[in-house]
Motif scaffolding. Sequence first.
Motif, PDB file in Angstrom:
ATOM      1  N   ARG A  59       0.716  -1.349  -0.102  1.00 18.02           N
ATOM      2  CA  ARG A  59      -0.159  -0.093   0.045  1.00 18.02           C
ATOM      3  C   ARG A  59       0.834   1.221  -0.038  1.00 18.02           C
ATOM      4  O   ARG A  59       0.589   2.189  -0.710  1.00 18.02           O
ATOM      5  N   ASP A  60       1.993   1.235   0.661  1.00 19.07           N
ATOM      6  CA  ASP A  60       2.907   2.401   0.920  1.00 19.07           C
ATOM      7  C   ASP A  60       3.486   2.694  -0.353  1.00 19.07           C
ATOM      8  O   ASP A  60       3.833   3.864  -0.873  1.00 19.07           O
ATOM      9  N   PHE A  61       4.257   1.602  -0.970  1.00 19.46           N
ATOM     10  CA  PHE A  61       5.080   1.759  -1.950  1.00 19.46           C
ATOM     11  C   PHE A  61       4.672   1.005  -3.235  1.00 19.46           C
ATOM     12  O   PHE A  61       5.462   1.142  -4.239  1.00 19.46           O
ATOM     13  N   VAL A  66      11.461  -3.578  -3.951  1.00 19.25           N
ATOM     14  CA  VAL A  66      11.989  -2.549  -3.825  1.00 19.25           C
ATOM     15  C   VAL A  66      13.654  -2.286  -4.325  1.00 19.25           C
ATOM     16  O   VAL A  66      14.492  -3.254  -4.164  1.00 19.25           O
ATOM     17  N   ALA A  67      13.769  -1.231  -5.311  1.00 17.31           N
ATOM     18  CA  ALA A  67      15.003  -0.793  -5.780  1.00 17.31           C
ATOM     19  C   ALA A  67      15.995  -0.145  -4.980  1.00 17.31           C
ATOM     20  O   ALA A  67      15.416   0.840  -4.585  1.00 17.31           O
ATOM     21  N   SER A  74      13.418  -8.263  -3.154  1.00 17.54           N
ATOM     22  CA  SER A  74      11.706  -8.915  -3.223  1.00 17.54           C
ATOM     23  C   SER A  74      11.385  -8.609  -1.643  1.00 17.54           C
ATOM     24  O   SER A  74      12.008  -9.544  -0.820  1.00 17.54           O
ATOM     25  N   LEU A  75      10.390  -7.903  -1.279  1.00  8.31           N
ATOM     26  CA  LEU A  75      10.032  -8.106   0.141  1.00  8.31           C
ATOM     27  C   LEU A  75       9.462  -9.529   0.703  1.00  8.31           C
ATOM     28  O   LEU A  75       9.232  -9.710   1.479  1.00  8.31           O
ATOM     29  N   GLU A  76       8.924 -10.064  -0.611  1.00  8.24           N
ATOM     30  CA  GLU A  76       8.242 -11.361  -0.258  1.00  8.24           C
ATOM     31  C   GLU A  76       9.185 -12.472   0.271  1.00  8.24           C
ATOM     32  O   GLU A  76       8.882 -13.470   0.736  1.00  8.24           O
ATOM     33  N   VAL A 106      15.177  -2.459   4.284  1.00  9.50           N
ATOM     34  CA  VAL A 106      14.499  -2.901   2.874  1.00  9.50           C
ATOM     35  C   VAL A 106      13.414  -1.728   2.735  1.00  9.50           C
ATOM     36  O   VAL A 106      12.994  -1.085   1.798  1.00  9.50           O
ATOM     37  N   ALA A 107      12.470  -1.923   3.908  1.00 10.59           N
ATOM     38  CA  ALA A 107      11.275  -1.198   4.063  1.00 10.59           C
ATOM     39  C   ALA A 107      10.984  -0.675   5.394  1.00 10.59           C
ATOM     40  O   ALA A 107      11.242  -1.614   6.239  1.00 10.59           O
ATOM     41  N   LEU A 108      10.287   0.321   5.777  1.00 10.18           N
ATOM     42  CA  LEU A 108       9.708   0.673   6.947  1.00 10.18           C
ATOM     43  C   LEU A 108       8.459   1.352   6.749  1.00 10.18           C
ATOM     44  O   LEU A 108       8.448   2.232   6.082  1.00 10.18           O
ATOM     45  N   ALA A 109       7.212   0.946   7.562  1.00  8.90           N
ATOM     46  CA  ALA A 109       6.143   1.650   7.445  1.00  8.90           C
ATOM     47  C   ALA A 109       5.304   1.134   8.669  1.00  8.90           C
ATOM     48  O   ALA A 109       5.097   0.232   9.339  1.00  8.90           O
TER      49      ALA A 109
END
Length: 198
Positions: A59-61, A66-67, A74-76, A106-109
């Motif tokens: 939803r956020d990205f 993620v590049a 891959s976040l998966e 790699v990602a934070l939300a």
Amino acid sequence: MFAATPSVLRCSRCGRFVDWAEARLQVICGCRSHVDLPPVLTRDAVDAERHIALDLFRRDFGRTDVAAFGEVVSLETVPGLIVAEMEGDLSGALAWRRRGEALHVVALATDPMWQRSGVGGHLLAEAEMVARREKLSRVIIATTNDNLPALYFYQRRGYRITEVVPGAGARHAAAPAGTGFAEIPVMDELRLEKVLPT
Ligand SMILES: CC(C)(COP(=O)(O)OP(=O)(O)OC[C@H]1O[C@@H](n2cnc3c(N)ncnc32)[C@H](O)[C@@H]1OP(=O)(O)O)[C@@H](O)C(=O)NCCC(=O)NCCS
């Protein structure tokens, strides 16, 4: 489940949930007093929570690939996933992996419902603890030129900009038109790091 769909950020004035393009920046003084909130618990995600975290990242990205740092992650399948819990609900998530001697966030939300409640700060602090435990000397993060709230957030927590990669940010853009926070064109990748004290 995360409460606000499909929004990303929460208005600090009226509390409404907004998407990247609709959000605006506002300068305030230190007048916001501390609000008593439920405690934030951070821990490794269990398998059943992975898809909930992925939903939040998607939803956020706008994607789960993620590049960053010249690679597509891959976040998966990312090895590390930390979640934050508030009152029994998942309120945020942080995905990480090792990259050389660094822990790469790699990602934070944070779920908009719980933004400005300490969730992001606790998740980042937990990632730094993981890095120390794994004997990694640095934590690194990539974001894009438009994401002023994230640049503020990270620098407030001791992160420094180490590199700007012109043009590399376009691959991060969630919006089809390539616009991000406050409709600022997403162009460049900004790399940040925090060297952990030994
Ligand atoms: C960036 C992001 C993760 C920050 O998460 P967050 O959970 O809102 O972060 P925190 O609550 O820890 O900190 C935000 C502010 O709330 C304040 N805050 C936290 N708890 C508070 C409380 N009890 N009372 C008052 N203020 C409080 C913090 O002090 C901080 O403000 P400051 O830096 O001016 O001091 C979040 O905005 C987000 O999900 N953004 C969209 C996705 C994104 O951009 N991710 C990063 C991509 S690289």
